[in-house]
Design a protein around this motif. Structure first.
Motif, mmCIF file in Angstrom:
data_model
loop_
_atom_site.group_PDB
_atom_site.id
_atom_site.type_symbol
_atom_site.label_atom_id
_atom_site.label_comp_id
_atom_site.label_asym_id
_atom_site.label_seq_id
_atom_site.Cartn_x
_atom_site.Cartn_y
_atom_site.Cartn_z
ATOM 1 N N ASP A 93 0.823 -1.204 0.000
ATOM 2 C CA ASP A 93 0.000 0.000 0.000
ATOM 3 C C ASP A 93 0.861 1.259 0.000
ATOM 4 O OD1 ASP A 93 -2.481 -1.385 0.144
ATOM 5 O OD2 ASP A 93 -2.133 -1.727 2.267
ATOM 6 N N ALA A 94 1.961 1.227 0.749
ATOM 7 C CA ALA A 94 2.824 2.411 0.854
ATOM 8 C C ALA A 94 4.179 1.983 1.405
ATOM 9 C CB ALA A 94 2.196 3.462 1.765
ATOM 10 N N SER A 95 5.184 2.810 1.150
ATOM 11 C CA SER A 95 6.523 2.583 1.704
ATOM 12 C C SER A 95 6.683 3.395 2.979
ATOM 13 C CB SER A 95 7.600 3.009 0.691
ATOM 14 O OG SER A 95 7.599 2.164 -0.431
ATOM 15 N N VAL A 96 7.240 2.771 4.002
ATOM 16 C CA VAL A 96 7.525 3.452 5.264
ATOM 17 C C VAL A 96 9.044 3.489 5.439
ATOM 18 C CG1 VAL A 96 7.213 3.439 7.759
ATOM 19 C CG2 VAL A 96 5.375 2.631 6.273
ATOM 20 N N ALA A 127 14.225 12.549 -0.359
ATOM 21 C CA ALA A 127 15.261 13.072 0.536
ATOM 22 C C ALA A 127 14.667 14.098 1.491
ATOM 23 C CB ALA A 127 16.393 13.689 -0.274
ATOM 24 N N VAL A 128 13.778 14.950 0.984
ATOM 25 C CA VAL A 128 13.112 15.942 1.835
ATOM 26 C C VAL A 128 12.239 15.235 2.872
ATOM 27 C CG1 VAL A 128 11.435 17.821 1.872
ATOM 28 C CG2 VAL A 128 13.150 17.719 0.058
ATOM 29 N N GLU A 129 11.512 14.225 2.437
ATOM 30 C CA GLU A 129 10.608 13.492 3.330
ATOM 31 C C GLU A 129 11.352 12.834 4.482
ATOM 32 O OE1 GLU A 129 7.850 9.443 3.327
ATOM 33 O OE2 GLU A 129 8.740 10.164 1.457
ATOM 34 N N THR A 130 12.507 12.255 4.202
ATOM 35 C CA THR A 130 13.211 11.438 5.190
ATOM 36 C C THR A 130 14.402 12.128 5.839
ATOM 37 O OG1 THR A 130 14.571 10.463 3.434
ATOM 38 C CG2 THR A 130 12.525 9.320 4.000
ATOM 39 N N GLY A 131 14.705 13.357 5.423
ATOM 40 C CA GLY A 131 15.851 14.052 5.999
ATOM 41 C C GLY A 131 17.181 13.487 5.577
ATOM 42 N N CYS A 132 17.239 12.871 4.387
ATOM 43 C CA CYS A 132 18.479 12.298 3.872
ATOM 44 C C CYS A 132 19.175 13.281 2.929
ATOM 45 C CB CYS A 132 18.198 11.000 3.111
ATOM 46 S SG CYS A 132 17.719 9.636 4.169
ATOM 47 N N GLY A 133 20.492 13.163 2.848
ATOM 48 C CA GLY A 133 21.236 13.986 1.908
ATOM 49 C C GLY A 133 21.076 13.472 0.485
ATOM 50 N N GLN A 183 18.105 16.479 14.391
ATOM 51 C CA GLN A 183 16.818 16.068 14.952
ATOM 52 C C GLN A 183 16.435 14.659 14.510
ATOM 53 O OE1 GLN A 183 14.941 17.952 17.188
ATOM 54 N NE2 GLN A 183 16.796 19.213 17.150
ATOM 55 N N ASN A 184 15.829 13.914 15.426
ATOM 56 C CA ASN A 184 15.292 12.605 15.105
ATOM 57 C C ASN A 184 13.893 12.727 14.508
ATOM 58 O OD1 ASN A 184 17.537 11.210 16.218
ATOM 59 N ND2 ASN A 184 16.658 11.424 18.268
ATOM 60 N N ILE A 185 13.506 11.730 13.725
ATOM 61 C CA ILE A 185 12.128 11.638 13.248
ATOM 62 C C ILE A 185 11.288 11.006 14.351
ATOM 63 C CG2 ILE A 185 10.585 10.556 11.561
ATOM 64 C CD1 ILE A 185 12.872 10.668 9.546
ATOM 65 N N VAL A 186 10.241 11.700 14.795
ATOM 66 C CA VAL A 186 9.404 11.193 15.889
ATOM 67 C C VAL A 186 8.047 10.694 15.397
ATOM 68 C CG1 VAL A 186 10.550 12.631 17.605
ATOM 69 C CG2 VAL A 186 8.528 13.512 16.419
ATOM 70 N N ALA A 187 7.668 11.036 14.153
ATOM 71 C CA ALA A 187 6.401 10.547 13.602
ATOM 72 C C ALA A 187 6.454 10.607 12.089
ATOM 73 C CB ALA A 187 5.223 11.365 14.123
ATOM 74 N N HIS A 188 5.764 9.651 11.455
ATOM 75 C CA HIS A 188 5.665 9.635 9.996
ATOM 76 C C HIS A 188 4.255 9.178 9.645
ATOM 77 C CE1 HIS A 188 6.107 8.075 5.865
ATOM 78 N NE2 HIS A 188 7.013 9.032 5.753
ATOM 79 N N GLN A 190 0.896 8.975 6.656
ATOM 80 C CA GLN A 190 0.405 8.991 5.277
ATOM 81 C C GLN A 190 -0.904 9.774 5.295
ATOM 82 O OE1 GLN A 190 2.185 7.010 2.992
ATOM 83 N NE2 GLN A 190 0.971 7.435 1.171
ATOM 84 N N LEU A 191 -0.884 11.001 4.786
ATOM 85 C CA LEU A 191 -2.068 11.853 4.817
ATOM 86 C C LEU A 191 -3.063 11.486 3.727
ATOM 87 C CD1 LEU A 191 -0.429 15.340 5.485
ATOM 88 C CD2 LEU A 191 -1.216 13.623 7.124
ATOM 89 N N ALA A 192 -2.551 11.032 2.605
ATOM 90 C CA ALA A 192 -3.373 10.614 1.468
ATOM 91 C C ALA A 192 -2.475 9.813 0.545
ATOM 92 C CB ALA A 192 -3.979 11.821 0.745
ATOM 93 N N SER A 193 -3.029 9.246 -0.490
ATOM 94 C CA SER A 193 -2.207 8.517 -1.440
ATOM 95 C C SER A 193 -1.186 9.462 -2.072
ATOM 96 C CB SER A 193 -3.082 7.907 -2.536
ATOM 97 O OG SER A 193 -2.294 7.245 -3.502
ATOM 98 N N GLY A 194 0.107 9.165 -1.883
ATOM 99 C CA GLY A 194 1.155 10.006 -2.444
ATOM 100 C C GLY A 194 1.462 11.248 -1.644
ATOM 101 N N VAL A 195 0.934 11.349 -0.425
ATOM 102 C CA VAL A 195 1.181 12.528 0.431
ATOM 103 C C VAL A 195 1.606 12.048 1.816
ATOM 104 C CG1 VAL A 195 0.253 14.663 1.400
ATOM 105 C CG2 VAL A 195 -0.590 13.827 -0.806
ATOM 106 N N THR A 196 2.786 12.488 2.273
ATOM 107 C CA THR A 196 3.314 12.059 3.572
ATOM 108 C C THR A 196 3.594 13.264 4.458
ATOM 109 O OG1 THR A 196 5.636 12.126 2.859
ATOM 110 C CG2 THR A 196 4.423 10.062 2.488
ATOM 111 N N LYS A 197 3.629 13.019 5.769
ATOM 112 C CA LYS A 197 4.016 14.060 6.735
ATOM 113 C C LYS A 197 5.055 13.477 7.679
ATOM 114 C CE LYS A 197 1.425 15.263 10.281
ATOM 115 N NZ LYS A 197 0.359 15.886 11.119
ATOM 116 N N THR A 198 6.198 14.142 7.782
ATOM 117 C CA THR A 198 7.273 13.734 8.687
ATOM 118 C C THR A 198 7.402 14.768 9.795
ATOM 119 O OG1 THR A 198 8.446 12.749 6.813
ATOM 120 C CG2 THR A 198 9.681 13.045 8.852
ATOM 121 N N THR A 199 7.424 14.308 11.048
ATOM 122 C CA THR A 199 7.537 15.200 12.196
ATOM 123 C C THR A 199 8.860 14.956 12.903
ATOM 124 O OG1 THR A 199 5.128 15.149 12.500
ATOM 125 C CG2 THR A 199 6.451 15.991 14.330
#
Length: 231
Positions: A93-96, A127-133, A183-188, A190-199
């Motif tokens: 369904d989605a990649s985490v 990269a933006v979603e996961t904080g990777c270079g 900063q660490n990722i504390v939450a991830h 899936q807001l909708a298909s193809g839309v993610t939120k990283t906290t």
């Protein structure tokens, strides 16, 4: 290999070289194989890899590994060519981004070369979603001699072609990283298909829209193929 890395580290120290990049062994363990000493198992190989990496850790200021096998994490300051998405099998369904969630803030992570991807903008958004270079592979000069050779994949590496994109994306990602440094990722989510939120731990939230159409939930609008960052 453990003996070779000791000799190599002494040579580097004599030349004031403080950092090292170790290829392949961070992402691959050889299968069982026969030698004049008998059958050497994968577990034996792993122990030799760990001895080698421990020496690198002790002798160098920073260690870079390619690949993402967990046995290399204790020895690495930087990981490159880390998988940024799942297999996209039909059953998914989605990649985490479990790996990025676990390591963000502890080890600097970079995905594969964006210009080797079929869609470099999507890889940039990951990269933006996961904080990777981000990483590019480039060469300078005439690439035509490489066409129809075993190095034909390098025709995608022409520096003149990618220079503007590299500088633009590096500047854009630098502005993002300034908000989430260390900063660490504390939450991830899936807001909708193809839309993610990283906290992140400091409260910064990044919503990424991978779709072509705008995302609008009534309180937030994110253009297609773009992202929104808020604290």
């Amino acid at each position: 290999l453990p003996n070779l890395i000791k000799d190599y580290s002494m040579s580097c120290a004599a030349k004031s070289i403080g950092n090292i990049g170790v290829t392949e062994i961070g992402g691959m363990i050889y299968s069982d194989y026969d030698t004049d000493k008998g059958l050497l198992s994968r577990n034996f190989t792993l122990k030799e890899w760990e001895k080698t990496l421990q020496t690198a850790r002790d002798q160098f200021d920073q260690v870079l590994l390619d690949g993402s096998n967990a046995y290399g994490y204790p020895y690495a300051d930087i990981l490159v060519d880390v998988p940024m998405s799942g297999t996209d099998f039909d059953m998914m369904d989605a990649s985490v981004p479990f790996l990025q969630i676990a390591l963000r803030g502890s080890i600097r992570i970079y995905g594969g070369s964006l210009n080797f991807s079929s869609d470099y903008q999507q890889e940039f958004l990951r990269a933006v979603e996961t904080g990777c270079g981000i990483k590019y592979s480039v060469i300078y000069g005439d690439i035509t001699p490489l066409i129809n050779t075993s190095f034909s994949n390098l025709v995608a590496c022409n520096y003149d072609k990618w220079k503007e994109t590299i500088f633009r994306q590096a500047k854009e990602l630098e502005d993002v990283f300034r908000q989430i440094e260390g900063q660490n990722i504390v939450a991830h989510d899936q807001l909708a298909s193809g839309v993610t939120k990283t906290t992140y731990g400091n409260g910064v939230q990044i919503v990424v829209n991978y779709n072509d159409a705008e995302y609008n939930d009534g309180s937030l609008k994110v253009p297609g193929q773009s992202y929104h960052m808020a604290s």
